[in-house]
Design a protein around this motif. Structure first.
Motif, PDB file in Angstrom:
ATOM      1  N   VAL A  25       0.832  -1.210   0.000  1.00 10.11           N
ATOM      2  CA  VAL A  25       0.000   0.000   0.000  1.00 10.11           C
ATOM      3  C   VAL A  25       0.863   1.255   0.000  1.00 10.11           C
ATOM      4  CG1 VAL A  25      -1.656   1.333   1.360  1.00 10.11           C
ATOM      5  CG2 VAL A  25      -1.938  -1.139   1.131  1.00 10.11           C
ATOM      6  N   LEU A  26       1.926   1.238   0.800  1.00  8.27           N
ATOM      7  CA  LEU A  26       2.719   2.460   0.998  1.00  8.27           C
ATOM      8  C   LEU A  26       3.765   2.694  -0.088  1.00  8.27           C
ATOM      9  CD1 LEU A  26       3.310   2.315   4.855  1.00  8.27           C
ATOM     10  CD2 LEU A  26       1.685   3.735   3.606  1.00  8.27           C
ATOM     11  N   LEU A  27       4.271   1.634  -0.716  1.00  8.10           N
ATOM     12  CA  LEU A  27       5.350   1.809  -1.692  1.00  8.10           C
ATOM     13  C   LEU A  27       4.977   2.762  -2.840  1.00  8.10           C
ATOM     14  CD1 LEU A  27       7.243  -1.587  -2.145  1.00  8.10           C
ATOM     15  CD2 LEU A  27       8.140   0.605  -1.369  1.00  8.10           C
ATOM     16  N   PRO A  28       3.809   2.591  -3.473  1.00 14.16           N
ATOM     17  CA  PRO A  28       3.475   3.529  -4.556  1.00 14.16           C
ATOM     18  C   PRO A  28       3.427   4.981  -4.083  1.00 14.16           C
ATOM     19  CG  PRO A  28       2.050   1.605  -4.650  1.00 14.16           C
ATOM     20  CD  PRO A  28       2.801   1.526  -3.361  1.00 14.16           C
ATOM     21  N   ALA A  29       2.879   5.202  -2.893  1.00 14.90           N
ATOM     22  CA  ALA A  29       2.763   6.565  -2.379  1.00 14.90           C
ATOM     23  C   ALA A  29       4.126   7.150  -2.026  1.00 14.90           C
ATOM     24  CB  ALA A  29       1.853   6.576  -1.152  1.00 14.90           C
ATOM     25  N   MET A  30       5.048   6.287  -1.585  1.00 13.92           N
ATOM     26  CA  MET A  30       6.358   6.771  -1.154  1.00 13.92           C
ATOM     27  C   MET A  30       7.415   6.684  -2.251  1.00 13.92           C
ATOM     28  SD  MET A  30       6.607   5.264   2.727  1.00 13.92           S
ATOM     29  CE  MET A  30       8.161   6.115   2.978  1.00 13.92           C
ATOM     30  N   ALA A  31       7.029   6.196  -3.436  1.00 15.98           N
ATOM     31  CA  ALA A  31       8.001   5.998  -4.512  1.00 15.98           C
ATOM     32  C   ALA A  31       8.805   7.254  -4.847  1.00 15.98           C
ATOM     33  CB  ALA A  31       7.293   5.460  -5.752  1.00 15.98           C
ATOM     34  N   PRO A  32       8.170   8.438  -4.988  1.00 14.29           N
ATOM     35  CA  PRO A  32       8.977   9.649  -5.301  1.00 14.29           C
ATOM     36  C   PRO A  32      10.040   9.942  -4.247  1.00 14.29           C
ATOM     37  CG  PRO A  32       6.647  10.065  -5.691  1.00 14.29           C
ATOM     38  CD  PRO A  32       6.725   8.751  -4.980  1.00 14.29           C
ATOM     39  N   MET A  33       9.706   9.757  -2.978  1.00 15.14           N
ATOM     40  CA  MET A  33      10.680   9.995  -1.908  1.00 15.14           C
ATOM     41  C   MET A  33      11.812   8.973  -1.948  1.00 15.14           C
ATOM     42  SD  MET A  33       8.258  10.991   1.324  1.00 15.14           S
ATOM     43  CE  MET A  33       7.055  12.326   1.199  1.00 15.14           C
ATOM     44  N   LEU A  34      11.443   7.696  -2.161  1.00 18.68           N
ATOM     45  CA  LEU A  34      12.454   6.647  -2.185  1.00 18.68           C
ATOM     46  C   LEU A  34      13.371   6.779  -3.398  1.00 18.68           C
ATOM     47  CD1 LEU A  34      10.285   3.579  -1.059  1.00 18.68           C
ATOM     48  CD2 LEU A  34      11.984   4.814   0.296  1.00 18.68           C
ATOM     49  N   ARG A  35      12.843   7.352  -4.494  1.00 21.52           N
ATOM     50  CA  ARG A  35      13.683   7.585  -5.681  1.00 21.52           C
ATOM     51  C   ARG A  35      14.545   8.829  -5.531  1.00 21.52           C
ATOM     52  NH1 ARG A  35       8.932   6.141  -8.799  1.00 21.52           N
ATOM     53  NH2 ARG A  35       8.477   8.377  -8.960  1.00 21.52           N
ATOM     54  N   GLY A  36      14.292   9.623  -4.506  1.00 15.95           N
ATOM     55  CA  GLY A  36      15.049  10.845  -4.298  1.00 15.95           C
ATOM     56  C   GLY A  36      14.490  12.029  -5.027  1.00 15.95           C
ATOM     57  N   ILE A  72       6.656 -10.325  -5.343  1.00 15.91           N
ATOM     58  CA  ILE A  72       5.676  -9.246  -5.538  1.00 15.91           C
ATOM     59  C   ILE A  72       6.292  -7.904  -5.143  1.00 15.91           C
ATOM     60  CG2 ILE A  72       3.449  -8.344  -4.793  1.00 15.91           C
ATOM     61  CD1 ILE A  72       2.540 -11.250  -4.377  1.00 15.91           C
ATOM     62  N   LEU A  73       6.999  -7.876  -4.021  1.00  9.53           N
ATOM     63  CA  LEU A  73       7.606  -6.623  -3.547  1.00  9.53           C
ATOM     64  C   LEU A  73       8.665  -6.106  -4.504  1.00  9.53           C
ATOM     65  CD1 LEU A  73       7.953  -7.334   0.285  1.00  9.53           C
ATOM     66  CD2 LEU A  73       6.723  -5.419  -0.739  1.00  9.53           C
ATOM     67  N   VAL A  74       9.585  -6.995  -4.921  1.00  9.18           N
ATOM     68  CA  VAL A  74      10.669  -6.523  -5.779  1.00  9.18           C
ATOM     69  C   VAL A  74      10.138  -6.170  -7.167  1.00  9.18           C
ATOM     70  CG1 VAL A  74      11.420  -8.753  -6.761  1.00  9.18           C
ATOM     71  CG2 VAL A  74      13.107  -6.943  -6.337  1.00  9.18           C
ATOM     72  N   ALA A  75       9.109  -6.877  -7.657  1.00  7.25           N
ATOM     73  CA  ALA A  75       8.511  -6.529  -8.949  1.00  7.25           C
ATOM     74  C   ALA A  75       7.859  -5.155  -8.878  1.00  7.25           C
ATOM     75  CB  ALA A  75       7.488  -7.587  -9.354  1.00  7.25           C
ATOM     76  N   LEU A  76       7.193  -4.858  -7.764  1.00  4.54           N
ATOM     77  CA  LEU A  76       6.599  -3.535  -7.590  1.00  4.54           C
ATOM     78  C   LEU A  76       7.687  -2.466  -7.542  1.00  4.54           C
ATOM     79  CD1 LEU A  76       3.836  -2.135  -7.135  1.00  4.54           C
ATOM     80  CD2 LEU A  76       4.280  -2.291  -4.675  1.00  4.54           C
ATOM     81  N   GLY A  77       8.804  -2.786  -6.887  1.00  2.00           N
ATOM     82  CA  GLY A  77       9.919  -1.850  -6.831  1.00  2.00           C
ATOM     83  C   GLY A  77      10.498  -1.560  -8.199  1.00  2.00           C
TER      84      GLY A  77
END
Length: 591
Positions: A166-177, A351-356
Motif C-alpha cells: 500500500v505504501l510503496l506507490p505513495a512513497m516511490a517519489p521519496m524513495l527515488r530521491g 511481488i515486492l521486488v517486482a513492484l519496486g
C-alpha cells in the motif's frame, strides 16, 4: 510464433514444463515451487530455445497474484494470530526490521540508493507461507506449539507485506530521491494513503460483508456449481481491479480483503474448494513468470552479492528471530524451529521486488538476485530443517551453553498456586493440551484422576492456569521439566503432542527417569508406531487408525452386526498381528 497463438503457447509450455520440473522437485523431496521457477527460466528470454512473451506472461501472473492474495485472505485466521500474538507480532516486526536494515546496508555498499536498499532488504525479510506450510506438514508439526507460532509469525509478515504494498506507490517519489523526506510531506503522503485505504476497508467491511455473502447466497440457491465458481472468481478479480482504479490501492490488497470478506461468510469452505484449482493453476503461472525474469548472468557477474544476499536469508534473519524467541523465554528447540522456518523467501518477495522495479525504485538486477536467492533458499530449506533436531541435541548436551542462551521460564514452570507436590503421586502426566490432550484432561478431571499437564505453548499455559488447571510450561524432552511434573512418582504418561521429535525424546527421557511408568504416545504412521513400541512405548496410537476404529464401531452398531469390538480394534490398530497374537494382546493389554 503467430501472435494469436502466443497465449496458448505460454499456457501449454509454462504449465507443461512446470509440471515436469515440479514433479522432479517433488521426487527429490524439494518444494514444487522450485520446479516452477526453473520452468520459467527455461522459457525466459535469458536462456536458449523458445522464448515466451514476457508481457503476456506478466499479465497472467497478475491474475496469479490476485488469486494468491485472495487465497491468503480466504484462509486468514484472526484466532491463529491472537493465540500467539505475544511472540508473533513483536517477533515478526523485529525480525523484518533487522533483515531490512541489513539488506539495505548491503545494497548501499553496492552503490544502490537507500530507497532501493529498503525495498531490496524488505524483499529478503519475508518468508514464503506456501513453503513453510508444506515444510511443517512434512514434519507433522503444523498443529504443534512451535508450528502455531511459526504460522502466526508468517501471518504478521503477510500483513506487513500488505502494508508495504500500500505504501510503496505513495512513497516511490521519496524513495527515488525525487522528493525530500520532510515530515510534513511524509505525513501528507501517509494521510492521503490512509484515507484511501481506510475508505476502501470501510467499504469492504460495511458494504462488502453484506453484499458479497448475499450474492453468493443467491448463487448457491440456483444449485449451479459452475455459477458459484464463476461468482467467487468474479468477486476476487472484480474487487481487485475495481478498487485499484477507484482507490488507487494495489490489486493484491483488494484481493486480500475480498478473501477476508468471503471467509467470514457461510460459504467460505465452498469458495475455497471451488476456486482452488484455478488459484493453483494461475499461482503456478505466477512463479513461472517470475522465473522468466531471472537473468543467470547475475550468478557470474555478481557472485559476491548473491552469496551475501543468501546469507541474509539463511543466517541474519534466522539468527535475529532466534534471539527474539529466546528473549521471550521460549525453549531452544522453539527458537531453532522458528529460525529454520524463516530461512527462505518466496511469493511475497517476488511481488515486492517486482513492484519496486515497476516504480523505478530498484534496478532489474535486484529482481534476478531475489529470484536466485529464492531458488537457492527453497532448495536448501529441507536441509535447514533437518539440522534443527541435531543442533538442539548438541546445545542441550552443553548445559552451560543452555543456561547462557535460554532464559528461565519463570513461575509458570512450577505448579500453580493451590496445587501441592504431595498431591502428585500415582498420577498422569499429559504432554500437550491441544485437540487430543485437552479432551483427555477434561475426562481425567471428571473422573477424579490426578494429573498434571506439560504444555510447550506459553500462551496456552497461561490460559489454562487462569482457569485453575494444573499446568506447567516447558519442553517435555528436558529433565527439569518432567521433574517439576513429578514424573518419577507418576503411573502413566500420555504424549499427546503431535511433534514426532518431541515424542521420541520425551519417551526416552520418561523411561530413563521412571522405568516402571506406562507410556502411551500419539503418532501418525505405522512406521513411527513400530519404532516407538520397540523403544519403550507401551502403546503407540496412530491417529488415523483410531479414527477408523470409531467409524467401524458406529457402522457395525448402525447395521446391528454381531461383532467383538475388542478384536476388531486390535485387527485395525495392529494389522500385522496374527490371530493368536491378537488374543494374547487382548489379555495382556494395559487398560
Amino acid at each position: 510464433m503467430p501472435h494469436e497463438t502466443e497465449l496458448l503457447a505460454i499456457l501449454a509450455g509454462g504449465l507443461g514444463l512446470a509440471f515436469l520440473f515440479g514433479l522432479v522437485a517433488a521426487r527429490l523431496k524439494l518444494p514444487p515451487i522450485l520446479g516452477y521457477l526453473i520452468a520459467g527460466m527455461a522459457i525466459g528470454p535469458f536462456t536458449p530455445g523458445y522464448v515466451a512473451d514476457v508481457g503476456l506472461a506478466s499479465q497472467l501472473s497478475e491474475i496469479g497474484v490476485i488469486l494468491l492474495m485472495f487465497g491468503v485472505g480466504l484462509h486468514f485466521s484472526v484466532d491463529d494470530l491472537l493465540s500467539v500474538r505475544r511472540i508473533a507480532v513483536p517477533g515478526a516486526i523485529g525480525q523484518i526490521a533487522v533483515a531490512t536494515v541489513i539488506g539495505a546496508t548491503l545494497a548501499h555498499l553496492w552503490g544502490w540508493s537507500w530507497g532501493a536498499g529498503i525495498v531490496f532488504g524488505l524483499s529478503l525479510s519475508v518468508a514464503s507461507t506456501v513453503v513453510l506450510l508444506r515444510a511443517l506438514e512434512a514434519r507433522s508439526v503444523l498443529d504443534s506449539a512451535d508450528g502455531r507460532i511459526a504460522v502466526g509469525w508468517l501471518i504478521v509478515e503477510d500483513l506487513v507485506t500488505v502494508l508495504a504494498l500500500v505504501l510503496l506507490p505513495a512513497m516511490a517519489p521519496m524513495l527515488r530521491g525525487e522528493a525530500s523526506f520532510e515530515p510534513a510531506s511524509l505525513g501528507k503522503v501517509f494521510g492521503v494513503t490512509a484515507l484511501k485505504v481506510g475508505a476502501f476497508i470501510g467499504l469492504m467491511l460495511l458494504a462488502g460483508r453484506r453484499i458479497v455473502p448475499w450474492i453468493l447466497g443467491k448463487v448457491v440457491g440456483t444449485g449451479s456449481r459452475e455459477l458459484f465458481t464463476l461468482a467467487v472468481l468474479a468477486v476476487a478479480l472484480g474487487i481487485a481491479v475495481g478498487v485499484a482504479g477507484a482507490f488507487g490501492v494495489s490489486f493484491a490488497l483488494g484481493a486480500f480483503f475480498a478473501g477476508i470478506v468471503v471467509s467470514e461468510s457461510d460459504f467460505s469452505h465452498e469458495a475455497s474448494t471451488n476456486a482452488l484449482p484455478l488459484q493453483d493453476a494461475f499461482a503456478v503461472l505466477f512463479f513461472v513468470s517470475v522465473g522468466m525474469l531471472f537473468d543467470p548472468r547475475v550468478l557470474f557477474e555478481h557472485p559476491g552479492r548473491l552469496v551475501s544476499a543468501l546469507a541474509v536469508v539463511l543466517f541474519a534473519k534466522s539468527i535475529a528471530a532466534m534471539i527474539i524467541v529466546l528473549a521471550y523465554r521460549y525453549s531452544v528447540h522453539t527458537s531453532l524451529t522458528i529460525a529454520a522456518s524463516l530461512a527462505q523467501i518466496g511469493e511475497f518477495s517476488f511481488i515486492l521486488v517486482a513492484l519496486g522495479v515497476s516504480y523505478g525504485l530498484v534496478p532489474k538486477e535486484a529482481q534476478s538476485l531475489v529470484v536466485a536467492v529464492a531458488i537457492l533458499s527453497i532448495a536448501l530449506h529441507p536441509l535447514v530443517f533437518r539440522v534443527v533436531d541435531p543442533l538442539n541435541n548438541w546445545i542441550r548436551a552443553r548445559r552451560g551453553l543452555v543456561e547462557v542462551i535460554e532464559r528461565p521460564a519463570g513461575e509458570i514452570a512450577d505448579l500453580p498456586t493451590g496445587f501441592t507436590d504431595e498431591e502428585l503421586v500415582n498420577h498422569v502426566v499429559v504432554i500437550g493440551s491441544g485437540r487430543v490432550g485437552g479432551p483427555v484432561c477434561e475426562e481425567l478431571k471428571k473422573h477424579g484422576v490426578p494429573y498434571v499437564i506439560v504444555e510447550q505453548s506459553r500462551e496456552r499455559t497461561e490460559q489454562l492456569r487462569a482457569t485453575g488447571l494444573p499446568v506447567i510450561y516447558g519442553d517435555a524432552s528436558r529433565p527439569e521439566v518432567l521433574a517439576h511434573a513429578h514424573l518419577d512418582r507418576a503411573k502413566l504418561v500420555l504424549v499427546a503432542a503431535p511433534d514426532a521429535f518431541q515424542a521420541r525424546a520425551t519417551l526416552a527421557l520418561a523411561k530413563s527417569l521412571n522405568p516402571q511408568i506406562v507410556a502411551v504416545v500419539r503418532t501418525h504412521s505405522d512406521e513411527e508406531r513400530a519404532w516407538l513400541e520397540a523403544n519403550g512405548a507401551d502403546y503407540a496410537m496412530v491417529s488415523e487408525r483410531e479414527l477408523a476404529v470409531s467409524m467401524i464401531r458406529f457402522a457395525l452398531r448402525a447395521m446391528n452386526a454381531s461383532h467383538d469390538m475388542a478384536a476388531v480394534a486390535e485387527r485395525v490398530l495392529h494389522p500385522s498381528l496374527s490371530p493368536e497374537e491378537i488374543r494374547h494382546s487382548l489379555v495382556s493389554r494395559v487398560p
